[in-house]
Design a protein around this motif. Structure first.
Motif, PDB file in Angstrom:
ATOM      1  N   VAL A  86       0.844  -1.202   0.000  1.00 52.36           N
ATOM      2  CA  VAL A  86       0.000   0.000   0.000  1.00 52.36           C
ATOM      3  C   VAL A  86       0.878   1.251   0.000  1.00 52.36           C
ATOM      4  O   VAL A  86       0.595   2.230  -0.692  1.00 52.36           O
ATOM      5  N   ARG A  87       1.965   1.235   0.761  1.00 54.97           N
ATOM      6  CA  ARG A  87       2.897   2.362   0.778  1.00 54.97           C
ATOM      7  C   ARG A  87       3.481   2.588  -0.619  1.00 54.97           C
ATOM      8  O   ARG A  87       3.619   3.732  -1.072  1.00 54.97           O
ATOM      9  N   SER A  88       3.805   1.510  -1.306  1.00 50.54           N
ATOM     10  CA  SER A  88       4.350   1.619  -2.662  1.00 50.54           C
ATOM     11  C   SER A  88       3.351   2.244  -3.621  1.00 50.54           C
ATOM     12  O   SER A  88       3.720   3.010  -4.516  1.00 50.54           O
ATOM     13  N   ALA A  89       2.072   1.920  -3.449  1.00 53.34           N
ATOM     14  CA  ALA A  89       1.041   2.517  -4.304  1.00 53.34           C
ATOM     15  C   ALA A  89       0.966   4.027  -4.096  1.00 53.34           C
ATOM     16  O   ALA A  89       0.872   4.796  -5.063  1.00 53.34           O
ATOM     17  N   PHE A  90       1.049   4.463  -2.851  1.00 57.88           N
ATOM     18  CA  PHE A  90       1.020   5.896  -2.571  1.00 57.88           C
ATOM     19  C   PHE A  90       2.273   6.600  -3.106  1.00 57.88           C
ATOM     20  O   PHE A  90       2.201   7.757  -3.529  1.00 57.88           O
ATOM     21  N   ILE A  91       3.409   5.917  -3.091  1.00 59.58           N
ATOM     22  CA  ILE A  91       4.638   6.508  -3.626  1.00 59.58           C
ATOM     23  C   ILE A  91       4.544   6.667  -5.137  1.00 59.58           C
ATOM     24  O   ILE A  91       4.906   7.708  -5.700  1.00 59.58           O
ATOM     25  N   LEU A  92       4.029   5.651  -5.821  1.00 54.73           N
ATOM     26  CA  LEU A  92       3.951   5.680  -7.282  1.00 54.73           C
ATOM     27  C   LEU A  92       2.938   6.687  -7.797  1.00 54.73           C
ATOM     28  O   LEU A  92       3.113   7.257  -8.876  1.00 54.73           O
ATOM     29  N   LEU A  93       1.872   6.923  -7.040  1.00 47.33           N
ATOM     30  CA  LEU A  93       0.796   7.808  -7.493  1.00 47.33           C
ATOM     31  C   LEU A  93       0.663   8.980  -6.526  1.00 47.33           C
ATOM     32  O   LEU A  93      -0.062   8.905  -5.530  1.00 47.33           O
ATOM     33  N   PRO A  94       1.360  10.084  -6.779  1.00 43.36           N
ATOM     34  CA  PRO A  94       1.352  11.216  -5.848  1.00 43.36           C
ATOM     35  C   PRO A  94      -0.036  11.789  -5.582  1.00 43.36           C
ATOM     36  O   PRO A  94      -0.288  12.326  -4.505  1.00 43.36           O
ATOM     37  N   GLU A  95      -0.943  11.693  -6.578  1.00 48.64           N
ATOM     38  CA  GLU A  95      -2.279  12.259  -6.387  1.00 48.64           C
ATOM     39  C   GLU A  95      -3.195  11.355  -5.572  1.00 48.64           C
ATOM     40  O   GLU A  95      -4.266  11.775  -5.123  1.00 48.64           O
ATOM     41  N   LEU A  96      -2.789  10.123  -5.347  1.00 54.63           N
ATOM     42  CA  LEU A  96      -3.624   9.156  -4.619  1.00 54.63           C
ATOM     43  C   LEU A  96      -3.687   9.521  -3.136  1.00 54.63           C
ATOM     44  O   LEU A  96      -2.653   9.716  -2.490  1.00 54.63           O
ATOM     45  N   GLN A  97      -4.913   9.605  -2.599  1.00 50.89           N
ATOM     46  CA  GLN A  97      -5.102   9.929  -1.183  1.00 50.89           C
ATOM     47  C   GLN A  97      -5.801   8.826  -0.404  1.00 50.89           C
ATOM     48  O   GLN A  97      -5.627   8.730   0.811  1.00 50.89           O
ATOM     49  N   PHE A  98      -6.581   7.989  -1.085  1.00 48.12           N
ATOM     50  CA  PHE A  98      -7.339   6.944  -0.391  1.00 48.12           C
ATOM     51  C   PHE A  98      -7.314   5.648  -1.197  1.00 48.12           C
ATOM     52  O   PHE A  98      -7.436   5.657  -2.421  1.00 48.12           O
ATOM     53  N   ILE A  99      -7.172   4.538  -0.488  1.00 45.00           N
ATOM     54  CA  ILE A  99      -7.365   3.210  -1.056  1.00 45.00           C
ATOM     55  C   ILE A  99      -8.525   2.577  -0.297  1.00 45.00           C
ATOM     56  O   ILE A  99      -8.521   2.503   0.935  1.00 45.00           O
ATOM     57  N   LEU A 100      -9.553   2.154  -1.038  1.00 42.88           N
ATOM     58  CA  LEU A 100     -10.773   1.620  -0.427  1.00 42.88           C
ATOM     59  C   LEU A 100     -10.908   0.132  -0.733  1.00 42.88           C
ATOM     60  O   LEU A 100     -10.401  -0.359  -1.743  1.00 42.88           O
ATOM     61  N   LEU A 101     -11.631  -0.543   0.143  1.00 45.59           N
ATOM     62  CA  LEU A 101     -11.860  -1.979  -0.008  1.00 45.59           C
ATOM     63  C   LEU A 101     -13.209  -2.343   0.577  1.00 45.59           C
ATOM     64  O   LEU A 101     -13.470  -2.079   1.758  1.00 45.59           O
ATOM     65  N   PHE A 102     -14.094  -2.890  -0.264  1.00 46.63           N
ATOM     66  CA  PHE A 102     -15.376  -3.413   0.210  1.00 46.63           C
ATOM     67  C   PHE A 102     -15.212  -4.895   0.517  1.00 46.63           C
ATOM     68  O   PHE A 102     -14.624  -5.640  -0.288  1.00 46.63           O
TER      69      PHE A 102
END
Length: 639
Positions: A123-139
């Motif tokens: 999850v940390r890697s996803a935030f590093i790769l995508l600077p505009e990303l603020q939330f990761i959601l999961l249903f």
């Protein structure tokens, strides 16, 4: 690289990378009985084909320890993929999730004993790769609990009172602040010297090559009205440094670069002379590239934004009421690409600090340069030095940079040709060098309006037509673009019955972009004439998911949102890929139909597809056994 620890106490050094097709067997091997309960029945190959981002964690032996796939719509069919934002705001109050800053986790699997550490790292890697990303959601289904020990990564979002989601799926969220927060930026102080030298010294040779000779202590001491210095810090330690200067050689830049889209880096003035004689363009607003087909996939397999391409210059009138966007961004007639290598120059040595000197001389083509009499509207980034671990957050400096120069709407950065692309420059627009340029460097420009995050994409409505007309009025094919947008708002299909879709991008209620697509009806021809299987698996894409890009226009101030704009067109239009054929110019003896539909800044984000070698069929001899015309003849007419 990072280190993860198992619940047995064992450690593994892991590296996050993009998932590749060869990882599929190893990913499937990580499935557990709970995987289907949490994520449903998953076809990994199909999921990778459609995912916006897919990451794999490998150890030093290149063994797959974990995998996660992210898409831009919910992981269960709770609502239509184009409607999840209003659904979320209706059922979950006080959430700040938007299509721009949110992704959904559609799959996470890991080696059981390392699941906790791997979930945090991936999850940390996803935030590093995508600077505009603020939330990761999961249903997750209501009867399931969060397995795989990911509870320390996600937190539960409570549904609104009376919402059916109180008894439905559980929504879990991971905000950026938990894993890779934005950097705190402040004014630099002499006390930061020791911290900064720890990152300055290893990069000293690179910094000298990019920016020239600078001494850190001098940059810290020379702060004043014209010169500013900022640092970004983590836990009280400075991890990055930026030097800014408002004294910019505007006259030199106007001489060496086409700055029409940015009003010559000056503020508008009543005596500006903007309309000057130009050589007429034979192809108008067409982009002509021999024998090419460009493909856009509904995936994020390559994050490298190619800022070396100039975005489509458009009218800036849509920025007139955007807060802070006072500088007019003037249009230019046609897209041009120059790769001239010329002698080096300096960025802020001498030149106009107030008004820019008029440029009345003509160039080699006989064209007269525009004359800008307004005050300077620009400051420059003189030097940037940041710890590699936080380089993806370089853009956090920009908000502070514009705050210390409140009267300037443009920021520029000059870099040598041979320097690898800086992460920060992915938010900037490359200025096109003039053929007479004597600078052997590239100039990148960023507009204050680009800081706005209220960039919204939606289907066009009748009320948008006036804004679209204003946006495209200076482009060669403006009537065609406006008419196609109007067709969508009135009938949703062309006169021949072909379905058409139109989307607009808006910021602060101003139309800043428009995109028109239609169904791609030549799939059989494309499949037979181009190596399209190098990029997609046809059996994973439905006929209606193939789209044809007709028009794409975006104000250059928001060029860094181009990829997001295209992604939203795919999501809202229920597409999985878009095609854009580009034809060569007229060749003597052959008419290679130049029917590219409009000037487009989307091409840098599309993949060029190689043509196949074609079999020359003896059609007369084959008679009724001959292949169809689509397979045996070149395409006739517009694509």
């Amino acid at each position: 690289m990072a280190t993860v620890t198992s619940w047995r106490g064992n450690t593994e050094v892991v590296t996050a990378r993009r998932t590749e097709p060869r990882d599929v067997p190893a990913i499937i091997a990580l499935f557990s009985p709970e995987t289907e309960d949490l994520f449903g029945r998953i076809d990994v190959t199909y999921l990778l084909e459609l995912s916006n981002l897919a990451l794999t964690l490998c150890n030093e032996k290149n063994e797959v320890l974990a995998h996660a796939a992210f898409l831009d719509y919910p992981n269960w069919k709770i609502t239509d993929q184009a409607e999840w934002e209003p659904f979320l705001h209706k059922n979950y109050t006080n959430n700040k999730c938007t299509p721009l800053n949110t992704l959904f986790m559609h799959l996470f699997v890991a080696k059981e004993e390392y699941a906790a550490g791997c979930s945090q790292e991936i999850v940390r890697s996803a935030f590093i790769l995508l600077p505009e990303l603020q939330f990761i959601l999961l249903f997750i289904p209501p009867e399931e609990r969060l397995e795989l020990d990911m509870g320390n990564v996600f937190e539960r979002m409570l549904p609104a009172a009376g919402s059916p989601m109180e008894r439905g799926f559980t929504l879990l969220a991971c905000p950026r602040q938990r894993c890779h927060p934005q950097l705190y930026v402040r004014q630099a102080r002499m006390e930061d010297y020791d911290d900064l030298m720890l990152i300055w010294t290893p990069q000293s040779e690179t910094l000298k090559e990019i920016y020239g000779e600078y001494v850190l202590v001098d940059l810290l001491e020379c702060e004043g009205e014209e010169n500013q210095a900022a640092v970004c810090e983590v836990d009280g330690t400075a991890v990055g440094f930026m030097s800014l200067c408002s004294h910019v050689n505007i006259s030199l830049f106007q001489e060496c670069f086409d700055l029409g889209p940015f009003h010559g880096l000056c503020k508008p003035h009543p005596e500006d002379i903007l309309k000057v004689p130009r050589q007429p363009s034979i192809q108008g607003a067409h982009i002509i590239i021999p024998c090419a087909l460009s493909l856009l996939l509904n995936s994020d397999k390559d994050e490298s934004n190619q800022t070396s391409e100039k975005p489509e210059p458009v009218s800036s009138q849509s920025l007139e009421h955007v807060p802070g966007a006072d500088a007019a961004v003037q249009p230019h007639e046609a897209l041009a690409v120059s790769q001239a290598e010329l002698p080096a120059g300096d960025t802020s040595s001498t030149g106009s600090q107030g008004s820019a000197a008029p440029l009345l001389e003509t160039d080699g083509q006989g064209d007269v340069h525009p004359v800008y009499r307004g005050a300077s509207n620009v400051f420059c980034i003189r030097l940037l030095c940041i710890d590699e671990k936080y380089e993806s957050r370089s853009q956090d400096f920009l908000q502070y940079a514009f705050s210390v120069f409140p009267d300037r709407d443009l920021c520029v950065m000059l870099v040598p040709h041979h320097v690898p692309e800086l992460s920060l420059l992915r938010s900037f627009v490359r200025a096109i060098p003039c053929c007479t340029s004597r600078l052997g460097q590239e100039l990148y420009v960023f507009h204050r309006a680009g800081l706005l995050t209220s960039f919204n994409v939606r289907k066009a409505a009748t009320s948008d037509l006036e804004g679209i007309k204003t946006l495209v009025e200076t482009l060669s094919l403006n009537e065609k673009m406006w008419n196609d947008s109007k067709i969508f708002t009135e009938a949703r299909r062309e006169p021949d019955g072909m379905p058409v879709q139109a989307f607009v991008a808006e910021v602060s209620d101003q139309i800043v972009g428009v995109c028109v697509t239609r169904d791609e009806m030549d799939i059989e021809y494309i499949q037979s004439h181009y190596n399209i299987e190098d990029f997609i698996r046809f059996n994973h894409h439905q006929q209606e998911e193939h789209g044809h890009l007709c028009h794409f226009v975006l104000n250059p101030a928001f060029h860094h949102y181009t990829q997001y704009f295209l992604k939203e067109v795919l999501r809202l239009g229920h597409r999985s890929c878009l095609y854009y054929p580009i034809y060569p110019e007229y060749v003597e003896g052959k008419l290679q139909r130049p029917c590219a539909h409009s000037l487009t800044s989307a091409l840098p984000y599309m993949a060029p597809v190689r043509p196949r070698r074609q079999i020359v069929y003896p059609l007369r001899e084959l008679g009724a056994s001959a292949p169809s015309e689509q397979l045996s003849q070149d395409q006739v007419g517009d694509s």
